[in-house]
Scaffold this motif. Structure first.
Motif, PDB file in Angstrom:
ATOM      1  N   ALA A 120    -111.348  15.401 -43.015  1.00  0.00           N
ATOM      2  CA  ALA A 120    -111.933  14.592 -42.144  1.00  0.00           C
ATOM      3  C   ALA A 120    -112.939  13.746 -42.930  1.00  0.00           C
ATOM      4  O   ALA A 120    -113.170  12.475 -42.398  1.00  0.00           O
ATOM      5  CB  ALA A 120    -112.782  15.376 -40.836  1.00  0.00           C
ATOM      6  N   PHE A 121    -113.673  14.313 -43.736  1.00  0.00           N
ATOM      7  CA  PHE A 121    -114.642  13.689 -44.653  1.00  0.00           C
ATOM      8  C   PHE A 121    -114.239  12.380 -45.264  1.00  0.00           C
ATOM      9  O   PHE A 121    -114.709  11.565 -45.408  1.00  0.00           O
ATOM     10  CB  PHE A 121    -115.438  14.478 -45.392  1.00  0.00           C
ATOM     11  N   LEU A 122    -113.052  12.948 -46.032  1.00  0.00           N
ATOM     12  CA  LEU A 122    -112.030  11.725 -46.885  1.00  0.00           C
ATOM     13  C   LEU A 122    -111.683  10.542 -45.869  1.00  0.00           C
ATOM     14  O   LEU A 122    -112.065   9.388 -46.555  1.00  0.00           O
ATOM     15  CB  LEU A 122    -111.081  12.540 -47.733  1.00  0.00           C
ATOM     16  N   TYR A 123    -111.135  10.829 -44.658  1.00  0.00           N
ATOM     17  CA  TYR A 123    -110.736   9.701 -43.980  1.00  0.00           C
ATOM     18  C   TYR A 123    -112.075   8.998 -43.510  1.00  0.00           C
ATOM     19  O   TYR A 123    -111.871   7.866 -43.582  1.00  0.00           O
ATOM     20  CB  TYR A 123    -110.058  10.322 -42.699  1.00  0.00           C
ATOM     21  N   ASP A 124    -113.162   9.421 -43.483  1.00  0.00           N
ATOM     22  CA  ASP A 124    -114.234   8.726 -42.883  1.00  0.00           C
ATOM     23  C   ASP A 124    -114.810   7.936 -43.994  1.00  0.00           C
ATOM     24  O   ASP A 124    -115.192   6.801 -43.807  1.00  0.00           O
ATOM     25  CB  ASP A 124    -115.429   9.876 -42.568  1.00  0.00           C
ATOM     26  N   ILE A 125    -114.924   8.422 -45.441  1.00  0.00           N
ATOM     27  CA  ILE A 125    -115.637   7.614 -46.414  1.00  0.00           C
ATOM     28  C   ILE A 125    -114.771   6.468 -46.734  1.00  0.00           C
ATOM     29  O   ILE A 125    -115.498   5.704 -47.373  1.00  0.00           O
ATOM     30  CB  ILE A 125    -116.035   8.636 -47.398  1.00  0.00           C
ATOM     31  N   TYR A 126    -113.518   6.607 -46.573  1.00  0.00           N
ATOM     32  CA  TYR A 126    -112.555   5.304 -46.773  1.00  0.00           C
ATOM     33  C   TYR A 126    -112.447   4.663 -45.444  1.00  0.00           C
ATOM     34  O   TYR A 126    -111.520   3.527 -45.573  1.00  0.00           O
ATOM     35  CB  TYR A 126    -111.442   5.935 -47.451  1.00  0.00           C
ATOM     36  N   HIS A 127    -113.415   4.796 -44.396  1.00  0.00           N
ATOM     37  CA  HIS A 127    -113.111   4.098 -43.175  1.00  0.00           C
ATOM     38  C   HIS A 127    -114.376   3.739 -42.604  1.00  0.00           C
ATOM     39  O   HIS A 127    -115.188   2.838 -43.439  1.00  0.00           O
ATOM     40  CB  HIS A 127    -112.179   4.489 -42.221  1.00  0.00           C
ATOM     41  N   ARG A 128    -115.117   4.090 -41.582  1.00  0.00           N
ATOM     42  CA  ARG A 128    -116.292   3.920 -41.071  1.00  0.00           C
ATOM     43  C   ARG A 128    -117.427   4.334 -41.683  1.00  0.00           C
ATOM     44  O   ARG A 128    -118.611   4.016 -41.684  1.00  0.00           O
ATOM     45  CB  ARG A 128    -116.349   4.034 -39.475  1.00  0.00           C
ATOM     46  N   GLN A 129    -117.282   5.340 -42.689  1.00  0.00           N
ATOM     47  CA  GLN A 129    -118.362   6.014 -43.340  1.00  0.00           C
ATOM     48  C   GLN A 129    -119.507   6.381 -42.190  1.00  0.00           C
ATOM     49  O   GLN A 129    -120.798   6.303 -42.644  1.00  0.00           O
ATOM     50  CB  GLN A 129    -119.038   5.103 -44.353  1.00  0.00           C
ATOM     51  N   GLU A 130    -119.134   7.111 -41.309  1.00  0.00           N
ATOM     52  CA  GLU A 130    -119.953   7.785 -40.097  1.00  0.00           C
ATOM     53  C   GLU A 130    -121.061   8.598 -40.800  1.00  0.00           C
ATOM     54  O   GLU A 130    -122.072   8.620 -40.396  1.00  0.00           O
ATOM     55  CB  GLU A 130    -119.245   8.175 -39.082  1.00  0.00           C
ATOM     56  N   ILE A 131    -120.662   9.367 -41.530  1.00  0.00           N
ATOM     57  CA  ILE A 131    -121.509  10.546 -42.317  1.00  0.00           C
ATOM     58  C   ILE A 131    -122.665   9.864 -42.974  1.00  0.00           C
ATOM     59  O   ILE A 131    -123.943  10.466 -43.048  1.00  0.00           O
ATOM     60  CB  ILE A 131    -121.157  11.662 -42.997  1.00  0.00           C
ATOM     61  N   ILE A 132    -122.243   8.820 -43.486  1.00  0.00           N
ATOM     62  CA  ILE A 132    -123.491   8.021 -44.289  1.00  0.00           C
ATOM     63  C   ILE A 132    -124.413   7.455 -43.293  1.00  0.00           C
ATOM     64  O   ILE A 132    -125.669   7.174 -43.566  1.00  0.00           O
ATOM     65  CB  ILE A 132    -122.766   6.970 -45.346  1.00  0.00           C
TER      66      ILE A 132
END
Length: 472
Positions: free
Chosen positions: A95-107
């Motif tokens: 899930a983290f990998l998908y996020d950082i290559y898309h919306r970067q919600e965690i950042i």
């Protein structure tokens, strides 16, 4: 120091429950027979070609990985917790990998700093906005675990790029079954032989939407001089997949096709054992001879699955590792079942100051390092080695993290003088597809064969053991 077999250091100490039946068997065995079996195991490994290549002073020299015939035994209760924790962690990493290559919600949420991703050499801008088939990045993950007590397991690092070692897990079990078949009729141990079948099924379930019929799977190897070539050929053979090199593949009609005696035939899933940098000379390293020109264009178009996905290497980064508890909580809403080892990020001035003051007590690692190289083990290092490393830390602090020196658990090895405790770690292997995540019961136990050593890597003199997970 926790011994996984013995209740205490006393010579007449009893055994922990998982080892009770094995200890009774071992006590009834003739030591000379066991010594003979140990020699037979070495001959078997040599005859089968189970070797790894050593780089450096002995360029491409082949060595056997020493095998110890005393198994590492894990109870069903212990394994249940590990299995749940590994599945949780692997799913959070995906899930983290998908996020950082898309919306970067965690950042955006401020849970990890932008520069940790943006300035990371393992982060691939070419993957931004790319949707891997089934949204799976981490098809195969090896999670390195260490143990310090009865119920104290910690994740030492994650291997999400091209994790290796599963062939040794399988061959270790095959060797034990061959040498001691009577043991497996007495003690109910969960089997691992289904791993290649599960790998094939998991890769097939991850095939792109353009796939029609049974998915065609191939294993991409850098070639015979790669340190893990034995494993590449072993897994291809066990899965019934083709073993290919870059020059065997090309783009044909918008798909990746492999050379056959009847011409070029399309493939759907490529289990690659080639690093990102060498995967596509048109996108990454232009002088690479190991990859396939144009494969990234085919990948972006959704016409092939690459396992593991390009860009997963950022999850191996040891600075990212230090944030994994936050990553697990952010994507799952749960606390991490498996804890991290306490970690100091040397990129942060206050943490660097602590590390520099306590080098003699800490383990310091390169954030992109692997194989036991480029690290300092403070308690076993000379003053000169510590001072040399101190200079490296001051020069490039962001390249390092530090951890306490753990009292790793021990498991006995078989020596000519009997059983002797040695430190171990464990690498279980998880397979993820859009349908499920499955963990092979056990994994690869690596053992430091030198007395007192904490370095278990085969490249640094370590060996392996068969890992038993007991049936309930």
């Amino acid at each position: 120091m926790f011994d996984e077999m013995r209740l205490s250091d006393a010579p007449d100490s009893g055994c922990r429950d998982p080892y009770q039946e094995y200890a009774q068997w071992f006590g009834s065995e003739d030591p000379s027979r066991l010594r003979k079996k140990a020699s037979e195991a070495e001959a078997f490994f040599r005859r089968t070609g189970i070797t790894f290549n050593v780089y450096g002073a002995e360029e491409a020299a082949e060595r056997l990985i020493p095998f110890d015939l005393v198994p590492r035994i894990i109870s069903a209760r212990e394994w249940s917790k590990l299995e749940k924790g590994i599945i949780q962690r692997v799913q959070a990493i995906n899930a983290f990998l998908y996020d950082i290559y898309h919306r970067q919600e965690i950042i955006r949420a401020g849970r990890i700093p932008l520069e940790l991703v943006e300035n990371n050499e393992a982060f691939l801008p070419e993957m931004i906005g790319v949707d891997p088939p089934g949204k799976i990045y981490t098809h195969i993950v090896g999670t390195d675990l260490v143990r310090t007590g009865e119920d104290d397991f910690f994740v030492l690092e994650d291997n999400a790029r091209t994790p290796s070692g599963v062939s040794y897990m399988l061959e270790n079990r095959e060797t034990m079954l061959h040498m001691f078949p009577e043991l497996f009729s007495q003690i109910k141990v969960r089997e691992v032989s289904s791993y290649p079948r599960n790998l094939r099924r998991s890769l097939g379930e991850s095939a792109p939407a353009s796939c029609s019929g049974d998915p065609v799977v191939a294993v991409l190897t850098p070639g015979i001089y790669n340190s893990a070539y034995f494993e590449h050929s072993f897994l291809a053979d066990q899965m019934g997949a083709e073993l290919v090199e870059g020059h065997d593949l090309r783009v044909v009609d918008g798909r990746i096709a492999m050379r056959t005696t009847q011409g070029y035939s399309p493939i759907d899933v490529l289990y690659r054992r080639v690093d990102d940098e060498y995967l596509d000379p048109l996108t990454f390293n232009p002088v690479s001879q190991l990859g396939v020109p144009g494969i990234m264009d085919v990948y972006r178009a959704g016409n092939i699955t690459i396992a593991n996905a390009p860009g997963t290497g950022i999850a191996d980064d040891k600075a990212i590792y230090s944030y994994l508890p936050e990553i697990v909580e952010f994507y799952t809403g749960e606390s991490a079942i498996l804890k991290n080892v306490e970690t100091w990020r040397c990129s942060e001035p206050d943490q660097l100051a602590y590390v520099l003051e306590n080098l003699q007590d800490l383990v310091v690692k390169e954030v992109h390092g692997s194989g036991g190289y480029g690290m300092l083990i403070g308690p076993t290092s000379s003053k000169k080695e510590i001072e040399t490393f101190r200079a490296k830390l001051k020069d490039k602090p962001g390249n390092y993290i530090a951890q306490p020196t753990l009292a790793l658990s021990t498991v006995p090895i078989f020596t000519r003088k009997g059983l002797a405790p040695r430190h171990v770690d464990l690498r279980p292997f998880a397979l993820t597809s859009p349908q499920q995540t499955v963990v092979a019961p056990g994994g690869l136990t690596r053992v430091a064969l030198k007395k007192g050593s904490l370095v278990v890597n085969s490249s640094q003199g370590g060996g392996t053991k068969d890992t038993w997970v007991l049936e309930e």
